[in-house]
Design a protein around this motif. Structure first.
Motif, mmCIF file in Angstrom:
data_model
loop_
_atom_site.group_PDB
_atom_site.id
_atom_site.type_symbol
_atom_site.label_atom_id
_atom_site.label_comp_id
_atom_site.label_asym_id
_atom_site.label_seq_id
_atom_site.Cartn_x
_atom_site.Cartn_y
_atom_site.Cartn_z
ATOM 1 N N ALA A 198 3.835 8.558 -1.694
ATOM 2 C CA ALA A 198 3.022 9.618 -2.305
ATOM 3 C C ALA A 198 3.529 10.960 -1.814
ATOM 4 O O ALA A 198 3.902 11.124 -0.636
ATOM 5 C CB ALA A 198 1.555 9.440 -1.936
ATOM 6 N N HIS A 199 3.526 11.942 -2.726
ATOM 7 C CA HIS A 199 4.012 13.276 -2.416
ATOM 8 C C HIS A 199 2.931 14.283 -2.816
ATOM 9 O O HIS A 199 2.517 14.323 -3.981
ATOM 10 C CB HIS A 199 5.317 13.550 -3.156
ATOM 11 N N ILE A 200 2.479 15.070 -1.843
ATOM 12 C CA ILE A 200 1.376 16.010 -2.063
ATOM 13 C C ILE A 200 1.915 17.430 -1.970
ATOM 14 O O ILE A 200 2.606 17.781 -0.991
ATOM 15 C CB ILE A 200 0.264 15.803 -1.030
ATOM 16 N N SER A 201 1.583 18.240 -2.973
ATOM 17 C CA SER A 201 1.969 19.652 -2.969
ATOM 18 C C SER A 201 0.747 20.483 -3.344
ATOM 19 O O SER A 201 0.145 20.275 -4.400
ATOM 20 C CB SER A 201 3.101 19.919 -3.975
ATOM 21 N N ARG A 257 0.834 -1.201 0.000
ATOM 22 C CA ARG A 257 0.000 0.000 0.000
ATOM 23 C C ARG A 257 0.869 1.252 0.000
ATOM 24 O O ARG A 257 1.864 1.342 0.724
ATOM 25 C CB ARG A 257 -0.920 0.022 1.215
ATOM 26 N N THR A 258 0.488 2.219 -0.815
ATOM 27 C CA THR A 258 1.227 3.475 -0.913
ATOM 28 C C THR A 258 0.935 4.348 0.303
ATOM 29 O O THR A 258 -0.219 4.482 0.715
ATOM 30 C CB THR A 258 0.843 4.225 -2.198
ATOM 31 N N ARG A 259 1.979 4.966 0.851
ATOM 32 C CA ARG A 259 1.825 5.835 2.016
ATOM 33 C C ARG A 259 2.325 7.243 1.692
ATOM 34 O O ARG A 259 3.156 7.439 0.801
ATOM 35 C CB ARG A 259 2.580 5.268 3.222
ATOM 36 N N VAL A 260 1.802 8.213 2.454
ATOM 37 C CA VAL A 260 2.154 9.617 2.231
ATOM 38 C C VAL A 260 3.562 9.863 2.769
ATOM 39 O O VAL A 260 3.835 9.638 3.954
ATOM 40 C CB VAL A 260 1.142 10.557 2.914
ATOM 41 N N ARG A 261 4.458 10.306 1.895
ATOM 42 C CA ARG A 261 5.843 10.570 2.303
ATOM 43 C C ARG A 261 6.047 12.061 2.606
ATOM 44 O O ARG A 261 6.713 12.412 3.584
ATOM 45 C CB ARG A 261 6.799 10.131 1.187
ATOM 46 N N THR A 262 5.470 12.932 1.771
ATOM 47 C CA THR A 262 5.606 14.371 2.017
ATOM 48 C C THR A 262 4.260 15.049 1.822
ATOM 49 O O THR A 262 3.448 14.627 0.990
ATOM 50 C CB THR A 262 6.635 15.007 1.059
ATOM 51 N N ILE A 311 1.449 12.409 7.387
ATOM 52 C CA ILE A 311 2.656 11.770 6.856
ATOM 53 C C ILE A 311 2.830 10.396 7.503
ATOM 54 O O ILE A 311 2.724 10.244 8.720
ATOM 55 C CB ILE A 311 3.890 12.655 7.094
ATOM 56 N N GLY A 312 3.096 9.413 6.659
ATOM 57 C CA GLY A 312 3.274 8.047 7.140
ATOM 58 C C GLY A 312 2.004 7.212 7.093
ATOM 59 O O GLY A 312 2.060 5.984 7.210
ATOM 60 N N GLU A 313 0.856 7.875 6.907
ATOM 61 C CA GLU A 313 -0.412 7.159 6.842
ATOM 62 C C GLU A 313 -0.684 6.716 5.408
ATOM 63 O O GLU A 313 -0.140 7.264 4.448
ATOM 64 C CB GLU A 313 -1.557 8.051 7.324
ATOM 65 N N PRO A 314 -1.526 5.693 5.220
ATOM 66 C CA PRO A 314 -1.866 5.249 3.861
ATOM 67 C C PRO A 314 -2.504 6.380 3.052
ATOM 68 O O PRO A 314 -3.226 7.224 3.587
ATOM 69 C CB PRO A 314 -2.873 4.112 4.096
ATOM 70 N N LEU A 315 -2.226 6.373 1.762
ATOM 71 C CA LEU A 315 -2.784 7.379 0.867
ATOM 72 C C LEU A 315 -4.256 7.072 0.591
ATOM 73 O O LEU A 315 -4.597 5.952 0.194
ATOM 74 C CB LEU A 315 -2.004 7.403 -0.450
#
Length: 591
Positions: free
Chosen positions: A191-194, A116-121, A147-151
């Motif tokens: 995953a990286h969110i901006s 599972r993809t997790r939030v990195r930033t 951050i660190g939680e599943p996307l």
């Protein structure tokens, strides 16, 4: 020629034999049914898979051609993967098994979710004055992405919606996203969110215009909780709309910001109102188990002048008690919360050997503070009364009083008159002095409370209690309306209205110095808008706290009407089994 004819006959005969053989065979084989199944996911994931998987439209129906089934099955693999990506599953593997039998074509998917993809930033940049807004600082704490939680794509979209809603609510009219980026790295399942949100400056309230108003603009402006130049907030406009609509002055109210006319970061506000009917009349029969049959006549003038003064009057004639009432209401500084009133009242009562006529004039100051309400009042009352065959007496009192109440409740969303859970607490203090236009000195305190607690959608617990006490040196001069009685619809069911209390030598209930009442009830939702209840009530009034408490028990039916619960109860006094069950009918909210 003869040989040619013979050949033709032979061919014709052979064709007929073929046709007969064909007719002897079954017309067609049984049609196969398509069955689609999957494994490896459940709950919300399964629901999303079903919403994406196109082949499910054919499941349970006649199967298309096998070539069509295989095409749909292969496309379904991509659809399943697409359905799971919003939950952060970008490494899903899907195996497809297509099988044919005589009467069925089956397609089964075996789903392996994978890593599972997790939030990195998570980078959120606010460009503008919203960055320094205290409301935004609070909003940050409620962002669903960590951050660190599943996307979860839904949470990513929620952050954007939360920012848009906050900006709209607080007047950042020019706010917009200049960057919205969600980047998924498959190599490390990150995953990286901006997000960059250009809020601009916060708008302020501009000029307020009022159209079609039959009251003075100065009076309407007293409803405002904002002034021109204040920072914009939609809550201020919503509160204004609710206050004006609830005032009873208007049939319709529309409060709206005029964003198309905004300039220099100020937005004008338009208020459009339509006058209500000025005069309101009511007439109707009724019945109450405390009052018997009754006829009600009422007249209200919704506004007396352009300053919003109101007049309310009521005449209620009944078998046991008749009342005439006039109330002149003057709105306070904040008309939605504060008011002053001047009232006159005449009550004529004749029941259970009590014959009384009460005349009362009052001045009252009432204020609301969200869940709190307080009321100061000063009344002058004169009461002519007689218990049984005793000599008729007259007493007069100048009574100042103060009352406070607190209400906390969760209302049924489908009917604001129905309470799912909550409580009400009230306290009332009043008194008089024989040196100030009063027949005797006294001070009394009444405390009361009600509570409703929902165990689940069907079961509720209800409780209420009331305690009262009076200190006076000359109780005989205290008029019946100031004494404590128990019994009746809202007191101890199973007894008649004000049937419980100390008695005189004739056995007539004359009321007491102390009061204690309690009730416990459980009700159950048996059908939409219908409940049944079991209850027990306790209580009495007396000259001291050593009085004997009476207990009753009973059953009831509740109709959850649009105007509040309509209750029909039957109750029996435990210590007086020889008396018949008593019927009680009440209408009104639980609190």
């Amino acid at each position: 020629m003869t040989a040619h004819k013979g050949l033709c006959l032979l061919v014709l005969l052979f064709g007929c034999l073929l046709a007969s053989a064909a007719n002897a065979q079954p017309q067609e084989q049984a049609e196969a049914v398509l069955e689609v199944s999957y494994s490896g996911v459940d709950g919300q994931l399964a629901s999303n898979v079903e919403s994406y998987l196109g082949i499910l439209e054919y499941s349970g129906q006649v199967a298309p051609s096998i070539f069509r089934v295989r095409f749909l099955a292969r496309r379904g693999e991509a659809e399943i993967k697409q359905a799971l990506r919003p939950f952060g599953y970008y490494h899903t593997e899907v195996e497809t098994d297509v099988r044919e039998t005589g009467d069925e074509v089956s397609v089964n998917y075996t789903i392996e979710l994978g890593q599972r993809t997790r939030v990195r930033t998570l980078d959120i940049i606010i460009d503008g004055s919203l960055a320094d807004d205290d409301a935004y600082q609070q909003l940050q704490k409620r962002f669903p992405v960590k951050i660190g939680e599943p996307l979860l794509h839904a949470d990513y979209e929620r952050i954007k919606s939360m920012l848009r809603n906050l900006a709209a609510e607080r007047g950042y009219y020019n706010a917009r996203f200049t960057e919205q980026k969600l980047q998924v790295e498959l190599s490390d399942a990150s995953a990286h969110i901006s997000l960059t949100y250009a809020s601009g400056e916060r708008f302020r309230f501009g000029e307020v215009t009022i159209c079609c108003n039959h009251l003075s603009s100065e009076f309407i402006e007293r409803y405002f909780q904002f002034e021109e130049g204040d920072l914009f907030h939609t809550r201020d406009l919503l509160d204004l709309q609710i206050a004006l609509a609830g005032s009873d002055y208007f049939e319709s109210v529309e409060v709206a910001p005029l964003w198309q006319e905004a300039k220099a970061e100020e937005v004008p506000v338009s208020i459009r109102v339509t006058a209500n009917q000025r005069d309101f009349y009511q007439i109707g029969p009724g019945y109450g188990t405390d009052t018997g049959a009754r006829l009600t006549l009422g007249f209200d003038r919704r506004w007396v002048n352009d300053r919003g003064h109101r007049l309310s009057s009521l005449l209620r004639l009944s078998q046991l008690q008749s009342t005439g009432f006039v109330d002149y209401i003057i709105p306070g500084k904040d008309p939605a919360r504060d008011q002053y009133s001047l009232s006159g009242e005449v009550i004529d009562r004749s029941y259970e050997e009590l014959d009384s006529t009460l005349y009362r004039a009052s001045v009252r100051d009432t204020r609301h503070y969200d869940t709190w309400q307080r009321s100061y009042q000063i009344s002058y009352l004169r009461e002519d009364f007689r218990f049984g065959t005793a000599t008729r007496e007259t007493s007069s009192f100048l009574v100042p009083s103060a009352e406070v109440s607190y209400v906390s409740s969760n209302l049924d969303p489908s009917n604001r008159n129905l309470v799912d859970s909550g409580f009400r607490l009230s306290a009332r203090l009043q008194g008089a002095s024989d040196s100030a236009l009063s027949s005797a000195s006294f001070v009394s305190l009444t405390l009361s409370g009600k509570a409703v607690y929902s165990l689940n959608e069907q079961w509720r617990l209800l409780a209420r209690a009331e305690l009262g006490g009076m200190n006076t040196d000359d109780f005989d001069e205290i008029s019946p309306s100031l004494r404590f009685f128990a019994g009746g619809d809202h007191s101890v069911r199973g007894y008649a209205y004000q049937q419980l209390g100390p008695t005189n030598a004739e056995g007539v209930v004359v009321g007491g110095r102390y009061l204690g009442v309690a009730s416990a009830e459980v009700d159950y939702l048996v059908a939409p808008n219908w409940r049944v209840a079991l209850f027990t009530d306790f209580g009495n009034s007396g000259m001291d706290w050593s009085m004997t408490w009476k207990q009753t028990y009973g059953i009831g039916v509740r109709w959850l009407s649009p105007i509040g619960p309509v209750r029909l109860d039957v109750a029996q006094a435990i210590d007086e089994p020889d008396k018949p069950w008593r019927l009680h009918l009440t209408i009104g909210p639980d609190l």
